[in-house]
Motif scaffolding. Sequence first.
Motif, mmCIF file in Angstrom:
data_model
loop_
_atom_site.group_PDB
_atom_site.id
_atom_site.type_symbol
_atom_site.label_atom_id
_atom_site.label_comp_id
_atom_site.label_asym_id
_atom_site.label_seq_id
_atom_site.Cartn_x
_atom_site.Cartn_y
_atom_site.Cartn_z
ATOM 1 N N ILE A 232 45.248 -12.552 82.732
ATOM 2 C CA ILE A 232 46.382 -12.924 83.581
ATOM 3 C C ILE A 232 47.686 -12.825 82.797
ATOM 4 O O ILE A 232 48.701 -12.324 83.305
ATOM 5 C CB ILE A 232 46.176 -14.344 84.147
ATOM 6 C CG1 ILE A 232 44.929 -14.368 85.050
ATOM 7 C CG2 ILE A 232 47.403 -14.809 84.927
ATOM 8 C CD1 ILE A 232 44.464 -15.760 85.425
ATOM 9 N N MET A 233 47.643 -13.265 81.545
ATOM 10 C CA MET A 233 48.837 -13.172 80.695
ATOM 11 C C MET A 233 49.213 -11.705 80.442
ATOM 12 O O MET A 233 50.384 -11.320 80.572
ATOM 13 C CB MET A 233 48.581 -13.877 79.366
ATOM 14 C CG MET A 233 49.757 -13.821 78.396
ATOM 15 S SD MET A 233 49.413 -14.715 76.846
ATOM 16 C CE MET A 233 48.125 -13.649 76.151
ATOM 17 N N ARG A 238 52.395 -14.763 83.530
ATOM 18 C CA ARG A 238 52.711 -16.109 83.024
ATOM 19 C C ARG A 238 53.942 -16.656 83.749
ATOM 20 O O ARG A 238 54.999 -16.012 83.806
ATOM 21 C CB ARG A 238 52.973 -16.071 81.523
ATOM 22 C CG ARG A 238 53.277 -17.460 80.928
ATOM 23 C CD ARG A 238 53.742 -17.369 79.498
ATOM 24 N NE ARG A 238 52.709 -16.904 78.600
ATOM 25 C CZ ARG A 238 51.759 -17.672 78.055
ATOM 26 N NH1 ARG A 238 51.715 -18.966 78.365
ATOM 27 N NH2 ARG A 238 50.876 -17.171 77.233
ATOM 28 N N GLY A 239 53.808 -17.824 84.351
ATOM 29 C CA GLY A 239 54.929 -18.458 85.034
ATOM 30 C C GLY A 239 55.211 -17.926 86.429
ATOM 31 O O GLY A 239 56.114 -18.431 87.107
ATOM 32 N N TYR A 240 54.437 -16.950 86.894
ATOM 33 C CA TYR A 240 54.669 -16.372 88.225
ATOM 34 C C TYR A 240 54.413 -17.428 89.295
ATOM 35 O O TYR A 240 53.419 -18.161 89.235
ATOM 36 C CB TYR A 240 53.760 -15.162 88.443
ATOM 37 C CG TYR A 240 54.019 -14.406 89.732
ATOM 38 C CD1 TYR A 240 54.920 -13.357 89.763
ATOM 39 C CD2 TYR A 240 53.378 -14.758 90.915
ATOM 40 C CE1 TYR A 240 55.185 -12.663 90.938
ATOM 41 C CE2 TYR A 240 53.622 -14.083 92.096
ATOM 42 C CZ TYR A 240 54.529 -13.034 92.100
ATOM 43 O OH TYR A 240 54.779 -12.357 93.263
ATOM 44 N N SER A 241 55.313 -17.505 90.277
ATOM 45 C CA SER A 241 55.208 -18.548 91.296
ATOM 46 C C SER A 241 55.229 -17.986 92.701
ATOM 47 O O SER A 241 55.874 -16.960 92.967
ATOM 48 C CB SER A 241 56.354 -19.560 91.161
ATOM 49 O OG SER A 241 56.322 -20.224 89.914
ATOM 50 N N VAL A 247 51.445 -19.874 88.074
ATOM 51 C CA VAL A 247 50.574 -19.587 86.931
ATOM 52 C C VAL A 247 51.147 -20.386 85.765
ATOM 53 O O VAL A 247 52.309 -20.209 85.396
ATOM 54 C CB VAL A 247 50.555 -18.086 86.584
ATOM 55 C CG1 VAL A 247 49.738 -17.849 85.315
ATOM 56 C CG2 VAL A 247 49.985 -17.275 87.740
ATOM 57 N N SER A 248 50.354 -21.277 85.205
ATOM 58 C CA SER A 248 50.853 -22.167 84.155
ATOM 59 C C SER A 248 51.450 -21.377 82.991
ATOM 60 O O SER A 248 50.871 -20.409 82.522
ATOM 61 C CB SER A 248 49.719 -23.051 83.637
ATOM 62 O OG SER A 248 50.116 -23.743 82.467
ATOM 63 N N GLU A 249 52.604 -21.826 82.539
ATOM 64 C CA GLU A 249 53.230 -21.212 81.368
ATOM 65 C C GLU A 249 52.514 -21.652 80.091
ATOM 66 O O GLU A 249 52.610 -20.988 79.061
ATOM 67 C CB GLU A 249 54.708 -21.586 81.315
ATOM 68 C CG GLU A 249 55.502 -21.032 82.503
ATOM 69 C CD GLU A 249 56.975 -21.348 82.412
ATOM 70 O OE1 GLU A 249 57.383 -22.015 81.442
ATOM 71 O OE2 GLU A 249 57.728 -20.925 83.307
ATOM 72 N N THR A 276 46.552 -8.084 91.131
ATOM 73 C CA THR A 276 47.290 -7.551 89.987
ATOM 74 C C THR A 276 46.351 -7.217 88.831
ATOM 75 O O THR A 276 46.463 -6.145 88.221
ATOM 76 C CB THR A 276 48.368 -8.552 89.521
ATOM 77 O OG1 THR A 276 49.224 -8.875 90.616
ATOM 78 C CG2 THR A 276 49.209 -7.964 88.403
ATOM 79 N N VAL A 277 45.440 -8.119 88.520
ATOM 80 C CA VAL A 277 44.499 -7.891 87.418
ATOM 81 C C VAL A 277 43.564 -6.726 87.745
ATOM 82 O O VAL A 277 43.259 -5.892 86.882
ATOM 83 C CB VAL A 277 43.697 -9.176 87.102
ATOM 84 C CG1 VAL A 277 42.556 -8.891 86.122
ATOM 85 C CG2 VAL A 277 44.617 -10.251 86.539
#
Length: 295
Positions: A232-233, A238-241, A247-249, A276-277
């Motif tokens: 995911i990173m 990262r941080g996508y809302s 997604v937790s930072e 996305t992945v």
Amino acid sequence: MSEIIPKDLIKINEPMKDHTSFKAGGCTDFFIAPQNIDQLIRLVQFLKDNQVPYYIMGNGSNLLVRDKGFRGVIVQIYKNMSGVRIEGEEVWAEAGILLSTLSTKVMNSHLTGFEFASGIPGTLGGAIYMNAGAYDGEMKQVLVSADVIDEDGNIVTLTNEELKLGYRSSILQEKKYIVLSAKLKLKKGNIDEIRERINYLTAQRKAKQPLELPSAGSTFKRPQGYYAGKLIMDAGLRGYSIGDAQVSEKHCGFVVNKGNASAGDIIRLIHHIQNTVKEKFGVLMEPEVRIIGEE
């Protein structure tokens, strides 16, 4: 139902955001927390006989109810069914006990082997249902047997082998059995060393996981050969809302509720991560959180 369950235990149109760790989601038509195993058995049989849809939950740490709610009865096995008996190296416990509570009780009995479960936010029943694990430990390693309600309403005892415990899986998911209680086999240990191990794992979780925000723990199962959080990173998420779902930072393997996320926000974010992945790496991400309710 009031003949089986006292009326004060039957909640109508109950908001499930009050009973899940995501703090999001719609209402269930009925919410019932039986006080004991006998009530649970009679209630489930009544629901089956009358073809009423139902779902069995623990403390809601791995559950999300869609915004339109659940048409039927959600039955909670939690605080009212959390008895424990420890004899030597054997531990018998009811399905509703929190893993953190059980971990403390076995530690105080100088038993080792359960430290891995001390920080898993769930009940014993839920942990067996999905063969929960962390830090190189899993339920399969310590479980002797479990008493369950089978599909015919009978109480049967399943051995470790009969439970077919795999990675985040068990026969319980295939057969829709309900865990009532379980027997664990641990080993005598040094209480100071056990406490030190639990404290170390707690510190690791606090440092690496976004425990300060509502979530359902790890959102996805670990794909074979990969780590979900790293995928995911690396996908740039990262941080996508979406809304207040993010997604937790701190740890990309966690979807968190920043404040007022709806179940829809969380589900759309899960789907976006999956798409996305899959597009970038060709890997299918399978959610670990269970999503139920009317679409």
